[in-house]
Design a protein around this motif. Sequence first.
Motif, mmCIF file in Angstrom:
data_model
loop_
_atom_site.group_PDB
_atom_site.id
_atom_site.type_symbol
_atom_site.label_atom_id
_atom_site.label_comp_id
_atom_site.label_asym_id
_atom_site.label_seq_id
_atom_site.Cartn_x
_atom_site.Cartn_y
_atom_site.Cartn_z
ATOM 1 N N THR A 98 -5.821 10.362 3.570
ATOM 2 C CA THR A 98 -6.900 10.545 2.599
ATOM 3 C C THR A 98 -7.470 9.219 2.128
ATOM 4 O O THR A 98 -8.695 9.028 2.077
ATOM 5 C CB THR A 98 -6.397 11.353 1.388
ATOM 6 O OG1 THR A 98 -5.992 12.652 1.835
ATOM 7 C CG2 THR A 98 -7.488 11.507 0.338
ATOM 8 N N ARG A 99 -6.606 8.270 1.799
ATOM 9 C CA ARG A 99 -7.091 6.991 1.275
ATOM 10 C C ARG A 99 -7.880 6.223 2.325
ATOM 11 O O ARG A 99 -8.903 5.600 2.016
ATOM 12 C CB ARG A 99 -5.920 6.156 0.761
ATOM 13 C CG ARG A 99 -5.138 6.825 -0.363
ATOM 14 C CD ARG A 99 -5.981 7.045 -1.619
ATOM 15 N NE ARG A 99 -5.341 7.971 -2.534
ATOM 16 C CZ ARG A 99 -4.365 7.660 -3.372
ATOM 17 N NH1 ARG A 99 -3.908 6.423 -3.432
ATOM 18 N NH2 ARG A 99 -3.853 8.587 -4.160
ATOM 19 N N PHE A 100 -7.412 6.255 3.568
ATOM 20 C CA PHE A 100 -8.143 5.554 4.618
ATOM 21 C C PHE A 100 -9.477 6.231 4.911
ATOM 22 O O PHE A 100 -10.488 5.560 5.135
ATOM 23 C CB PHE A 100 -7.295 5.452 5.892
ATOM 24 C CG PHE A 100 -6.390 4.252 5.920
ATOM 25 C CD1 PHE A 100 -6.890 2.999 6.218
ATOM 26 C CD2 PHE A 100 -5.028 4.380 5.654
ATOM 27 C CE1 PHE A 100 -6.064 1.884 6.243
ATOM 28 C CE2 PHE A 100 -4.192 3.275 5.682
ATOM 29 C CZ PHE A 100 -4.709 2.016 5.970
ATOM 30 N N MET A 142 -8.593 -2.582 2.562
ATOM 31 C CA MET A 142 -7.952 -1.536 3.354
ATOM 32 C C MET A 142 -7.658 -2.023 4.774
ATOM 33 O O MET A 142 -6.645 -1.628 5.365
ATOM 34 C CB MET A 142 -8.825 -0.289 3.396
ATOM 35 C CG MET A 142 -8.082 0.951 3.845
ATOM 36 S SD MET A 142 -6.687 1.385 2.766
ATOM 37 C CE MET A 142 -7.529 2.262 1.455
ATOM 38 N N PHE A 201 0.831 -1.207 0.000
ATOM 39 C CA PHE A 201 0.000 0.000 0.000
ATOM 40 C C PHE A 201 0.865 1.256 0.000
ATOM 41 O O PHE A 201 0.617 2.208 -0.755
ATOM 42 C CB PHE A 201 -0.918 -0.029 1.227
ATOM 43 C CG PHE A 201 -1.711 1.225 1.452
ATOM 44 C CD1 PHE A 201 -2.812 1.508 0.652
ATOM 45 C CD2 PHE A 201 -1.373 2.108 2.463
ATOM 46 C CE1 PHE A 201 -3.560 2.667 0.865
ATOM 47 C CE2 PHE A 201 -2.101 3.260 2.684
ATOM 48 C CZ PHE A 201 -3.206 3.540 1.878
ATOM 49 N N ARG A 247 -1.529 11.322 1.899
ATOM 50 C CA ARG A 247 -2.209 10.317 1.074
ATOM 51 C C ARG A 247 -2.682 9.133 1.913
ATOM 52 O O ARG A 247 -3.748 8.570 1.663
ATOM 53 C CB ARG A 247 -1.289 9.843 -0.051
ATOM 54 C CG ARG A 247 -1.253 10.789 -1.248
ATOM 55 C CD ARG A 247 -0.127 10.441 -2.212
ATOM 56 N NE ARG A 247 -0.233 11.198 -3.456
ATOM 57 C CZ ARG A 247 0.109 12.478 -3.588
ATOM 58 N NH1 ARG A 247 0.589 13.140 -2.524
ATOM 59 N NH2 ARG A 247 -0.026 13.097 -4.750
ATOM 60 N N VAL A 248 -1.874 8.739 2.894
ATOM 61 C CA VAL A 248 -2.296 7.660 3.789
ATOM 62 C C VAL A 248 -3.613 8.039 4.470
ATOM 63 O O VAL A 248 -4.579 7.259 4.485
ATOM 64 C CB VAL A 248 -1.214 7.362 4.846
ATOM 65 C CG1 VAL A 248 -1.753 6.430 5.928
ATOM 66 C CG2 VAL A 248 0.021 6.740 4.187
ATOM 67 N N LEU A 294 1.756 4.326 -2.989
ATOM 68 C CA LEU A 294 1.650 5.765 -2.730
ATOM 69 C C LEU A 294 2.968 6.480 -3.021
ATOM 70 O O LEU A 294 2.980 7.584 -3.579
ATOM 71 C CB LEU A 294 1.227 6.007 -1.281
ATOM 72 C CG LEU A 294 -0.177 5.527 -0.891
ATOM 73 C CD1 LEU A 294 -0.468 5.904 0.562
ATOM 74 C CD2 LEU A 294 -1.237 6.120 -1.807
ATOM 75 N N GLU A 352 3.290 6.890 -6.660
ATOM 76 C CA GLU A 352 2.401 7.956 -7.124
ATOM 77 C C GLU A 352 3.025 9.322 -6.894
ATOM 78 O O GLU A 352 2.993 10.192 -7.774
ATOM 79 C CB GLU A 352 1.059 7.861 -6.392
ATOM 80 C CG GLU A 352 0.055 8.933 -6.770
ATOM 81 C CD GLU A 352 -1.218 8.809 -5.971
ATOM 82 O OE1 GLU A 352 -1.524 9.747 -5.194
ATOM 83 O OE2 GLU A 352 -1.915 7.788 -6.112
ATOM 84 N N GLN A 361 -4.037 -1.892 6.460
ATOM 85 C CA GLN A 361 -3.805 -1.359 7.798
ATOM 86 C C GLN A 361 -3.007 -2.345 8.645
ATOM 87 O O GLN A 361 -2.074 -1.962 9.357
ATOM 88 C CB GLN A 361 -5.137 -1.034 8.466
ATOM 89 C CG GLN A 361 -4.965 -0.424 9.854
ATOM 90 C CD GLN A 361 -6.150 -0.679 10.744
ATOM 91 O OE1 GLN A 361 -6.914 -1.607 10.538
ATOM 92 N NE2 GLN A 361 -6.298 0.143 11.757
ATOM 93 N N GLU A 378 -11.280 8.089 2.806
ATOM 94 C CA GLU A 378 -12.180 7.834 1.677
ATOM 95 C C GLU A 378 -12.718 6.406 1.705
ATOM 96 O O GLU A 378 -13.897 6.167 1.417
ATOM 97 C CB GLU A 378 -11.445 8.105 0.364
ATOM 98 C CG GLU A 378 -11.173 9.586 0.120
ATOM 99 C CD GLU A 378 -10.323 9.829 -1.122
ATOM 100 O OE1 GLU A 378 -9.739 8.836 -1.650
ATOM 101 O OE2 GLU A 378 -10.220 10.988 -1.551
ATOM 102 N N ASP A 379 -11.869 5.471 2.069
ATOM 103 C CA ASP A 379 -12.308 4.080 2.155
ATOM 104 C C ASP A 379 -13.325 3.908 3.281
ATOM 105 O O ASP A 379 -14.326 3.189 3.121
ATOM 106 C CB ASP A 379 -11.112 3.162 2.390
ATOM 107 C CG ASP A 379 -11.523 1.701 2.469
ATOM 108 O OD1 ASP A 379 -11.642 1.068 1.406
ATOM 109 O OD2 ASP A 379 -11.739 1.205 3.588
#
Length: 406
Positions: free
Chosen positions: A276-278, A315, A246, A273-274, A250, A253, A319, A280-281
Amino acid sequence: MSAAASDLSPPFIHDKPLAPFAADWRRSRGRLYPEPESPTRGAFQRDRDRLIHSTAFRRLAHKTQVFIPLEGDHFRTRLTHTIEVAQISRALARGLRLDEDLAEATALAHDLGHTCFGHAGEEVLDECMAAYGGFDHNAHALRIVTRLERRYAGWDGLNLCYETLEGLVKHNGPLRGPYVGRYASKEIPLEISEFDKVFPLDLELFASAEAQCAALADDIAYNAHDIDDGLRAGLFDLDDLREVAFLRALLDEVARIHPDLERVRVIHELVRRVITRFVEDAFAETARRLAALAPDSIEDIRRASAATAAFSAPMAAAQKEIKDFLFVRMYRHRKVLPVWKNAKTIVRGLFGKFFAAPDAMPEEWALTARPCDEAGRARVVSDYIAGMTDRYALAQAQKWLGTGLG
């Protein structure tokens, strides 16, 4: 699918009323000690404010999050971690049309029971208290907000609402019954079971969606800032993080969008990003579960057969991979372990000293301990040590044990 659940779609920004399954302070189950409502604040706002103004909350500023931050002022403490959790909790609650004040109050309370020296202190206190009911930071947080804070004329504690207390106790899931998680292999701490007899918290049910959001926010903040702090402390480097798929994605990216970016900015771009992605998920998975459950009230959330607020399976796996990496590379790093061992020695030594000689504690604590039996005296000593900040514990160790972290 209920209209409330189907309405949960990006961008999760709204000006709509709370969802029908949100906690409503106007319908709160109330407080242990009834008191008039405020003309200017809702009940959950008052809880949030009482927590912020508590002594235990201020102490978090000088309590370790993961390791003793003696080499710099920029590492997280329990206080900065709590603020980050509260911010993420509010964001999740707003997007899901939940009560933001309750989500924030739960976040502000979730770490109040942690000892000096992080988990090292908790482990030792649990060992020292093994014959007297053990020590559990979640149970101690309940003890703080219901007994140890002595500020109000009419009661001990902060007299928080039922919904805030159930969030503090059950944000990680039910404590008994078919859906129990954390306490499945051990007894419910005595402080919780005894308080439940006086003010039942429905320990077999889930807490509100707001409290569940606070639990997710805790995981999100913990992983993100431990990556940041671990890099800052030199415990691992950016290339090491590529062991986690994961994080590798990132980092790739960031490199693709911002080639030749300086290291400090790469770290920030990774950490944001960590988070944000969590987040959003969590929004997407919780919306999916709400659509399947179609709850019409907070009771539907409480009586669900699984947590309503959650990460997706992929996700959740990411984690766990991050946590596994951090456990080896950070929490058990060769630079951290000596400090960890010395911190445990200090806490064990202080417990032995004050248990044998309660009068060595400040007078207000000694007065409480003197009339107690052995178990009661042990709990007073445990309360005293658990409330210490790292620097106060170090000062006490120098005074009574003639030692420090070394």
